[in-house]
Motif scaffolding. Structure first.
Motif, PDB file in Angstrom:
ATOM      1  N   PRO A 223      -8.597 -49.293 -39.792  1.00 11.19           N
ATOM      2  CA  PRO A 223      -9.809 -48.701 -40.556  1.00 11.19           C
ATOM      3  C   PRO A 223      -9.440 -47.397 -41.669  1.00 11.19           C
ATOM      4  O   PRO A 223      -8.488 -47.138 -41.395  1.00 11.19           O
ATOM      5  N   ARG A 253     -24.633 -47.192 -39.049  1.00  8.23           N
ATOM      6  CA  ARG A 253     -24.319 -48.583 -38.125  1.00  8.23           C
ATOM      7  C   ARG A 253     -25.274 -48.982 -37.457  1.00  8.23           C
ATOM      8  O   ARG A 253     -25.594 -49.894 -36.940  1.00  8.23           O
ATOM      9  N   GLU A 258     -24.606 -52.521 -35.675  1.00  2.00           N
ATOM     10  CA  GLU A 258     -23.031 -52.380 -35.210  1.00  2.00           C
ATOM     11  C   GLU A 258     -23.095 -51.153 -34.505  1.00  2.00           C
ATOM     12  O   GLU A 258     -24.004 -50.408 -34.292  1.00  2.00           O
ATOM     13  N   THR A 260     -20.901 -48.004 -32.309  1.00  2.00           N
ATOM     14  CA  THR A 260     -20.038 -46.662 -32.710  1.00  2.00           C
ATOM     15  C   THR A 260     -19.784 -46.154 -31.502  1.00  2.00           C
ATOM     16  O   THR A 260     -20.316 -46.356 -30.369  1.00  2.00           O
ATOM     17  N   VAL A 389     -17.357 -52.671 -32.893  1.00  2.00           N
ATOM     18  CA  VAL A 389     -17.270 -51.263 -33.127  1.00  2.00           C
ATOM     19  C   VAL A 389     -16.601 -50.996 -34.432  1.00  2.00           C
ATOM     20  O   VAL A 389     -15.449 -51.504 -34.827  1.00  2.00           O
ATOM     21  N   THR A 390     -17.562 -50.431 -35.162  1.00  2.00           N
ATOM     22  CA  THR A 390     -17.045 -50.293 -36.767  1.00  2.00           C
ATOM     23  C   THR A 390     -16.902 -48.674 -37.186  1.00  2.00           C
ATOM     24  O   THR A 390     -16.508 -48.323 -38.340  1.00  2.00           O
ATOM     25  N   LEU A 391     -17.205 -48.006 -36.100  1.00  2.00           N
ATOM     26  CA  LEU A 391     -17.267 -46.517 -36.460  1.00  2.00           C
ATOM     27  C   LEU A 391     -16.554 -45.612 -35.122  1.00  2.00           C
ATOM     28  O   LEU A 391     -17.124 -45.777 -34.126  1.00  2.00           O
ATOM     29  N   ALA A 423     -11.677 -49.083 -33.984  1.00  2.00           N
ATOM     30  CA  ALA A 423     -12.561 -49.295 -35.018  1.00  2.00           C
ATOM     31  C   ALA A 423     -11.993 -50.585 -35.828  1.00  2.00           C
ATOM     32  O   ALA A 423     -10.793 -50.420 -36.284  1.00  2.00           O
ATOM     33  N   GLY A 424     -12.915 -51.173 -36.273  1.00  2.00           N
ATOM     34  CA  GLY A 424     -12.617 -52.401 -37.300  1.00  2.00           C
ATOM     35  C   GLY A 424     -11.659 -53.613 -36.481  1.00  2.00           C
ATOM     36  O   GLY A 424     -10.858 -54.174 -37.412  1.00  2.00           O
ATOM     37  N   ARG A 425     -11.981 -53.868 -35.309  1.00  2.00           N
ATOM     38  CA  ARG A 425     -11.074 -54.895 -34.733  1.00  2.00           C
ATOM     39  C   ARG A 425     -11.521 -56.259 -34.993  1.00  2.00           C
ATOM     40  O   ARG A 425     -11.125 -57.462 -34.380  1.00  2.00           O
ATOM     41  N   GLY A 430     -13.500 -51.004 -40.285  1.00  2.00           N
ATOM     42  CA  GLY A 430     -13.969 -49.839 -39.515  1.00  2.00           C
ATOM     43  C   GLY A 430     -13.619 -48.551 -40.186  1.00  2.00           C
ATOM     44  O   GLY A 430     -12.868 -48.406 -41.219  1.00  2.00           O
ATOM     45  N   GLU A 431     -14.258 -47.740 -39.698  1.00  2.00           N
ATOM     46  CA  GLU A 431     -14.233 -46.199 -40.343  1.00  2.00           C
ATOM     47  C   GLU A 431     -13.853 -45.299 -39.240  1.00  2.00           C
ATOM     48  O   GLU A 431     -14.596 -45.607 -38.148  1.00  2.00           O
TER      49      GLU A 431
END
Length: 568
Positions: A223, A253, A258, A260, A389-391, A423-425, A430-431
């Motif tokens: 991320p 998100r 998405e 968090t 999960v992107t945050l 994050a970003g898996r 991801g961030e």
């Protein structure tokens, strides 16, 4: 009637199985090239083991690089050779996803053991292992004592975790016990972590352990990480626990459907004082650890005993804005619901996970999209894999940074990297937002780059300068007694014994203290602590043996409880 042959009596034992096997798709993943190289290199040492030598392998793999897949390949190889495997995980919170993966691959060969099982359930699992009904045991450090008769492999995942060190007597470390079991049984030990402990990485660097690296993510990319300076947020008039950037990203998100994760770093929570203008914490001039604030408005070092009054101004910049943190997960849950009224929020901390099965319920609910935001302490950032999960927001990176401990920077780096790794898996990038009053600290900067070697090279210089493990050896001597004056006298006697030995035998020995430990009184029992440092571990062991002999054979210490704890 049985003797006459009229009836036949049959006895069967029905052992309880804590794992509920469900219909699941197969989990048989083909290793990528990097994973296969690591796995083959370890298998080679398993096949050509040197006599009287334990092969200890350290897999340093970035978050999401597929360490679990390597473990599984090694486990499959081991059980096909007719041997058994112990897999250690640091916390019960990790059991849910770990067991799901392993049962999909190995089915009924797997069992678990942990403190949430009843005594009878734990007994049953050890009996099943002894009888050969299972070949893989998963659990925290107590799983090490599984009575397998043909142990072939011990895997210790997230090997850097402090949970592997017992806090009660005997204060054993799981890695040391694993090596002893491996030595006795001819097994191989595999350690794995995205952020190895300095001790393990130091041993890997000097050839004691065999180092393997996984440098690319299996799915997705690492991320992007942003560091938010909370001092600037204050200057802009934002007094919320959520920075403007984090608020914007949370709303983004929610719109994208998405997920968090909000992580509050409560490790080392109590008592440190820092400046809200310059971000500096008040430290001991002798030990380079933060001073702890006591109720009498005095700042105390729990290593050497240094004491000073709470200043009215920051010693660094002169600001009067001094303070500590005072926010927990419940408060954050309430604030996030106020900020985002439509968001579905789950909280995971010691309070919400106190009942049996509560870890699994919360994690499975979040995995099944029954919540948009998961708020929690460090238990939410370790080893979990949620593709949507992107945050990830780290709300108070400073809390562990200013713990009164020489490992504070290491713990902070590890926690931030583990948090960022959630994050970003999946398929979406991801961030990560790290909020801090110390954006220039080397552990926070290195964590934002996800660069372990960058952190290691700076931290090991500090350890060398201060003579802390793993460069030097250190043991703490904790003395406890119900009588305060009796404890003072006994402590002084022990210090005199140590100084006598230092003068006669071990000139290089360095003595710190005596001082009050972080908690100087528990249940009306007073406590004092002494730290001993030396480059020679054998000298510390001999000194410990000598002190134990004198203490156990003298009436002067009959009411004194003494505990020794080796730090490396």
């Amino acid at each position: 009637m049985e003797q006459l042959g009229d009836i036949v009596i049959e006895k069967t034992i029905n052992y309880r199985n804590p794992i509920e096997l469900k219909e699941q798709p197969e989990y048989d993943i083909v290793l990528n090239e990097n994973q296969r190289k690591v796995s083959e290199a370890i298998k080679e040492t398993m096949d050509f083991k040197k006599k009287d030598k334990v092969n200890v392998h350290l897999i340093h793999g970035i978050t999401g690089s597929g360490k679990t897949e390597v473990y599984m390949d090694l486990i499959d190889y081991t059980i096909k050779k007719g041997k058994s495997v112990i897999v250690l995980i640091p916390e019960i919170a990790l059991t849910y996803q770990t067991v799901m993966r392993f049962t999909r691959r190995f089915k009924e060969k797997v069992s678990i053991i942990n403190s949430r099982l009843s005594s009878g359930e734990r007994y049953d699992q050890f009996e099943r292992a002894k009888n050969g009904d299972i070949t893989i045991m998963i659990g925290p450090r107590s799983a090490l004592f599984t009575p397998f008769s043909n142990l072939g492999l011990i895997v210790i995942d997230e090997e850097h975790e402090s949970a592997y060190k017992s806090e009660s007597v005997p204060k054993y470390h799981a890695i040391e016990v694993a090596q002893k079991r491996a030595y006795d049984t001819g097994a191989t030990v595999v350690l794995g972590s995205a952020t190895p402990s300095l001790e393990s990485y130091y041993k890997a660097k000097n050839g004691t352990y065999i180092l393997h690296k996984l440098t690319t993510r299996e799915k997705g990319n690492l991320p992007s990480v942003s560091i938010v300076d909370l001092r600037e947020e204050l200057q802009q008039g934002n007094k919320s626990i959520f920075s403007n950037k984090l608020q914007t990203l949370i709303n983004d998100r929610l719109e994208k459907k998405e997920q968090t994760m909000l992580f509050i770093n409560r490790r080392g929570f109590a008592g440190f004082v820092s400046c809200r203008d310059c971000g500096k914490a008040i430290k001991c001039p002798h030990c380079d650890v933060t001073l702890k604030l006591h109720n009498n408005k005095k700042l105390v070092c729990h290593y050497c005993g240094y004491t000073t009054k709470l200043p009215t101004k920051c010693p660094e910049c002169g600001s009067t804005y001094l303070g500590g943190f005072g926010i927990g997960t419940q408060k954050i849950e309430m604030l996030i619901k106020q900020l985002c009224p439509t968001a579905r929020v789950l909280r995971m901390d010691a309070d919400t996970t106190s009942t049996k099965g509560s870890h699994d319920e919360i994690l499975s609910a979040f995995a099944n999209h029954q919540a948009d935001i998961l708020v929690g302490t460090q238990m939410i950032v370790k080893g979990h894999d949620f593709p949507d999960v992107t945050l990830v927001g780290v709300l108070a990176a400073d809390m562990s940074l200013y713990a009164s401990d020489y490992t504070a920077a290491e713990k902070t780096f590890q926690l931030l990297c583990q948090a960022a790794g959630r994050a970003g898996r999946g398929k979406n990038p991801g961030e990560v937002v790290i909020q801090t009053y110390a954006p220039d600290n080397y552990s926070i900067i290195a964590a934002s780059h996800q660069d372990y070697d960058e952190f290691f090279e700076q931290e090991i210089v500090y350890r060398k300068l201060m003579g802390y493990p793993p460069v030097a050896n250190m043991v703490s001597v904790l003395l406890q007694c119900s009588g305060e004056s009796e404890l003072e006298m006994a402590t002084e006697s022990v210090v005199q014994l140590i100084r006598k030995v230092k003068e006669q035998k071990y000139n290089e020995l360095f003595v710190i203290g005596p001082a009050d430990p972080p908690v100087s009184k528990i249940n009306d029992i007073y406590r004092k602590i002494i730290y001993l440092k030396s480059d020679n571990r054998v000298h510390l062991i001999r000194l410990k043996d000598y002190l134990e002999y004198v203490i156990n054979s003298s009436q002067n210490f009959k009411n004194i409880n003494v505990q020794f704890d080796f730090k490396a």
